[in-house]
Design a protein around this motif. Structure first.
Motif, PDB file in Angstrom:
ATOM      1  N   ASP A  12      -1.437  -9.524   4.316  1.00 41.16           N
ATOM      2  CA  ASP A  12      -0.265  -8.911   4.949  1.00 41.16           C
ATOM      3  C   ASP A  12      -0.647  -7.707   5.802  1.00 41.16           C
ATOM      4  O   ASP A  12       0.215  -6.994   6.308  1.00 41.16           O
ATOM      5  N   GLY A  13      -1.954  -7.458   5.962  1.00 39.81           N
ATOM      6  CA  GLY A  13      -2.409  -6.359   6.800  1.00 39.81           C
ATOM      7  C   GLY A  13      -2.517  -5.029   6.089  1.00 39.81           C
ATOM      8  O   GLY A  13      -2.865  -4.024   6.710  1.00 39.81           O
ATOM      9  N   LEU A  14      -2.237  -4.991   4.769  1.00 35.45           N
ATOM     10  CA  LEU A  14      -2.289  -3.749   4.006  1.00 35.45           C
ATOM     11  C   LEU A  14      -3.047  -3.949   2.703  1.00 35.45           C
ATOM     12  O   LEU A  14      -3.052  -5.045   2.142  1.00 35.45           O
ATOM     13  N   LEU A  15      -3.664  -2.874   2.231  1.00 34.06           N
ATOM     14  CA  LEU A  15      -4.147  -2.850   0.857  1.00 34.06           C
ATOM     15  C   LEU A  15      -3.023  -2.287  -0.002  1.00 34.06           C
ATOM     16  O   LEU A  15      -2.541  -1.179   0.251  1.00 34.06           O
ATOM     17  N   SER A  16      -2.594  -3.039  -1.017  1.00 35.08           N
ATOM     18  CA  SER A  16      -1.460  -2.606  -1.831  1.00 35.08           C
ATOM     19  C   SER A  16      -1.575  -3.196  -3.224  1.00 35.08           C
ATOM     20  O   SER A  16      -2.513  -3.944  -3.534  1.00 35.08           O
TER      21      SER A  16
END
Length: 224
Positions: A146-150
């Motif tokens: 999703d384009g993020l580190l989370s």
């Protein structure tokens, strides 16, 4: 007389309201100043565009080691593809000994540290006991793309010594840690976790950080 008392009460209520509003604005501004005073700018994960503002957290003592640590975190949205999510720890600064010698956990701020737990010996009397090791959940890859580190990404379980040395990654591709527990002598730690479609129990030494045992408890959707 009654009207005079009503007017006095109205004035007092208005004063209390104004004091309350003023207090809110004051503490909000002080909080913003506190955050700004600890801000540092670093390059984005991909090295492009404007730098991202990260902040130094509060100084925390590591019991029994004459040491402290400070979290470096970001608390502003960095954009979908910046690799930064709000209010997340990106790195840890260790300050060791009387001279407060410093060292960073990571060489860069790309990783996301989702969990930080100081592992201590058990004390029945509630006394402070020395920290044996520090347990971390570290997100290193964007596994859901999703384009993020989370916390929606799979992560790695890691241990590090109280002085920030011997950072050791135990196991990766973790979906969730369901529970963990120190042994009665506080020399080992056991995790129950989901690794993709398996639920496993893992036991590690807190001295050598080596795996002592592993057992698959179930497949997701299966029976114990």
């Amino acid at each position: 007389m009654f009207q005079v008392i009503q007017k006095i009460n109205s004035v007092l209520f208005l004063l209390i309201l104004l004091v309350g509003i003023g207090s809110i604005f004051y503490f909000t501004s002080q909080s913003a100043k506190w955050k700004k005073s600890r801000a540092v700018e670093v390059a984005k994960v991909d090295g492009s565009g404007e730098p991202v503002e990260l902040r130094m957290g509060r100084l925390k003592e590591i019991d029994g080691h004459n040491s402290y640590f400070v979290e470096l975190y970001n608390d502003s949205e960095g954009g979908k593809f910046s690799g930064y999510t709000p209010s997340k720890t990106r790195n840890i600064l260790f300050l060791i000994g009387d001279e407060l010698n410093s060292s960073w956990l990571f060489d860069n701020n790309r990783n996301l540290i989702e969990e930080i737990k100081l592992l201590k010996q058990k004390s029945e009397e509630g006394e402070e006991t020395p920290v044996n090791a520090i347990y971390l959940n570290v997100v290193k890859e964007d596994t859901n793309f999703d384009g993020l580190l989370s916390n929606y990404d799979r992560f790695t379980i890691a241990l590090v010594k109280p002085d920030g040395s011997q950072y050791t990654e135990l196991v990766s591709n973790i979906n969730q840690v369901m529970d963990y527990e120190l042994s009665s002598d506080s020399k080992s730690i056991a995790f129950i976790c989901q690794i993709q479609r398996k639920v496993v129990i893992l036991k590690y030494s807190l001295i050598s950080f080596q795996k002592e045992s592993e057992r698959v408890l179930a497949n997701v959707g299966g029976k114990l």
